[in-house]
Write a protein that holds these residues in place. Sequence first.
Motif, short mmCIF file in Angstrom:
data_model
loop_
_atom_site.label_atom_id
_atom_site.label_comp_id
_atom_site.label_asym_id
_atom_site.label_seq_id
_atom_site.Cartn_x
_atom_site.Cartn_y
_atom_site.Cartn_z
N GLN A 771 0.56 -1.60 0.28
CA GLN A 771 0.26 0.15 0.02
C GLN A 771 0.88 0.93 0.24
N ILE A 772 0.00 2.36 -0.73
CA ILE A 772 0.87 2.88 -0.49
C ILE A 772 -0.28 4.55 0.21
N ASN A 773 0.09 5.30 1.19
CA ASN A 773 -1.03 5.67 1.67
C ASN A 773 -2.19 5.05 2.22
N GLY A 774 -1.79 3.70 2.53
CA GLY A 774 -3.32 3.62 2.50
C GLY A 774 -3.71 3.30 1.36
N LYS A 775 -3.57 2.91 0.01
CA LYS A 775 -4.63 2.31 -0.90
C LYS A 775 -3.66 1.17 -1.45
N ASN A 808 9.17 11.21 -3.27
CA ASN A 808 9.07 11.86 -2.39
C ASN A 808 9.50 11.04 -1.96
N GLN A 811 7.97 8.63 4.71
CA GLN A 811 8.13 9.15 5.95
C GLN A 811 7.78 7.92 7.19
N ASN A 822 3.01 -1.07 4.10
CA ASN A 822 2.23 0.67 3.51
C ASN A 822 3.50 0.73 3.48
N VAL A 824 3.88 5.32 3.85
CA VAL A 824 3.97 7.00 4.05
C VAL A 824 4.12 7.57 3.65
#
Length: 825
Positions: A771-775, A808, A811, A822, A824
């Motif tokens: 996942q990336i940022n929960g997706k 990006n 984090q 995941n 973030v």
Amino acid sequence: MEKYNPEKIEKKWQKEWEKKDAFKAIDKDKKPKYYVLVEFPYPSGDGLHVGHARPYIALDILARKKRMEGFNVLFPMGWDAFGLPTENYAIKTGIHPAVATKKNTDNFKRQQKNLGLSFDWNREINTADPSYYKWTQWIFIQLFKNGLAYKDKIAINWCPRCKIGLANEEAINSVCERCGEKVVKKEKEQWMLKITKYADRLIDDLDKVDYPEKIKISQKEWIGKSQGAEIKFNIIVQASDIKYWVNVFTTRPDTLFGCTYLVLAPEHPLIEKFKDKILNYKNVEKYIEKSKSRMEKDRMAQDKEKTGIELKGVKAVNPANNRKIPIFVADYVLMQYGTGAIMAVPVHDQRDFDFAKKYNLAMIEVIKPSEVRPRINYPRSDLGGNYSEAHEGEGVLINSGRFTGMKSKEAKKRMVAWLANKGLAEETINYKLRDWVFSRQRYWGEPIPMIECKKCGWQTVPEKDLPVELPKVKSYKPSEKGESPLAKAEKWINVECPKCKGLAKRETDVMPNWAGSNWYYLAYLMRGISSFQFPISKYKKAFEYWMPVDWYNGGMEHTTLHLLYSRFIFKFLWDIKAVPKSIGPEPYKKRTSHGVILGPGGIKMSKSKGNVINPDKIVKEYGADTLRVYEMFMGPFEQMIPWDVKGVKGIKRFLEKVWKLQYNVGDRLGNGHELEKIAHQTIKKVTEDIESLKFNTAISSLMILLNDLEKEKELCLTQYSSFLILLSPFAPHLTEELWQRAKLEGSCRNQEWIKHNHRLIEENKVNLIIQINGKVRDKVEVEADISEVQAKKIALAQEKVLKWIGKNKIQKIIFVKNKIINFVI
Ligand SMILES: [Zn+2]
Ligand SMILES: [Zn+2]
């Protein structure tokens, strides 16, 4: 703790198997059949050595596994009992060969039983038993009735001291096997079998069977089929107007313009015919005399220097260019192959090249290789003979009149057609295979069941009078004239003619030692039903059920002898419907071959070197199971391998460890996952390896499994019994004993063979969601239980993930083991 005592437990289980008739094959059982055949031995006075045991053990393992897999297995044994050593022994000692044979077979059988081999002894056969050889005689009669057995005068190997004919394999290096005397060629009337009539089928049907490629190739080469042409060369005799010719077989008519001389075999009839015209006949005669003592193999050998002599006063005419060319006699040409005469093309045949160079004969280059190859030694086109080797390949024709510029393939056809028009050539097929010399002037063989009547000619012995039994004789030596010892049995010889009832005489020659093994795979099936009574139709159902043999193992040295002969005889029996059509034209579905066991240090085992290892000694010292497992572990089955005592000791230690395992067994049934996985990997490996004769790797995987089992504090019963089942075909005595001691049900040899579980063998994998940022952006298959660091590395190697992250900065990472990672950003 009790010590492993193979001597005690092996005898115990061998008795038990015998009492229960444990390996009896059932005719027409409901189970699927499996016919395992291993070549039956010639029971020599020396007994078995460890090399004999190798194929027996291997096929025994296969037979035992097949039984456990639910097959109705036939695994028989018998004796190929006619043979020269027994006869020589009889000549020396006066002991009847049948008496010596009985003693030897008893010894062989005892030795085989000592090894725990699971033969079905109910079907034991002996080729020298009259009830057996009456069928061998019956087959000969069928061959005669079908025009495949005939009498002919041929040149045989002859020992002047023993006064007997010898087969090629009994006269190695032109020396008599019995007495060491130099062998000569002698013309003699012999019974012959027309195996040549089956040449094409013996080649073509190899496509229907599963034999190693090297066996197929060597049978094909032995049969030696070649497409070619017979070309007629006219003969000119000096100072006469005699018109004569000689036919030559060639596979390369495209090289005809390059033929600069002819060569005849020493036996060629032309030489005798023109003996008055040949100016140097005395010397020619000397040369021919000398060549009679040379064996065919030596005459053909590539590396031996070629010899020959020119026939002065006669010449041949090359039909392509009308050039007059010399004629030679040379013993590298064989009368039996082709027409006994060859056209020599020195630039394009190495043997002709060597010969031409030695006698300074003309050379004409007529083929240019089609592909340009860098060849320093490429022959130049001139007549001087300045070449250093022949070019044997095909190419484009040069110096060949109207055919110049044509490719070899086309030129072959056109050249023959052109000459055929003038009556000088025709297309033919030639074979190296010759008819099989089936007569021996000996005692210890099957009498040939024929009667010669002066009035009616050759007659077969009526079926009701079979077998024609070997008569009692005073001496086993051949007569002064070189007749079989049977020729002296006067009462036996004189017999009534079956046709006119007049006075007639029996044939006194016997069959060669291959006769009984031609059909023995059928005899085992007949033995199951009766003691070999007529008629053949009685056995139809058994043949239908058991044939063909599913797996046949034997020596490579039999490839062009027994294996070829028995295929021929089976095809014949199939043709005359003695065996049912439904079983097909080939007797053996699959054939494999074992490697020879050498003495310690890699020297061939032989009595004279004193390095023969007797299995009795190994069994006594280490046990039969150790011998069995060692012989299978020593190296790849097809390879030659030296005996190694250290290896034997190593296997004994392995079996001692297996023995000790019984003291670790608890009564738990379940088990830890890790052990289960390796157990199932071993099941798969052992199962597959036995089928592909990789016994050595099967055993090493059992050793690895044993190491893991030993580590368990309390071994569960399921694991233990599975291990015993897998080991049982290799070490049947030990595993039966341990099975009984563990109070497991039934006996180990009767257990169902275990199948591996696919799921347990596959490596454990999970799907990791990325996942990336929960997706959810991607999904990847990874090993179960990988760490966060490993998961991050794999995820960041995915193209899609990299695209989403772009420039990006990450984090934070949230990782759920075996489920999600995941990022973030
Ligand atoms: Zn001799
Ligand atoms: Zn007659």
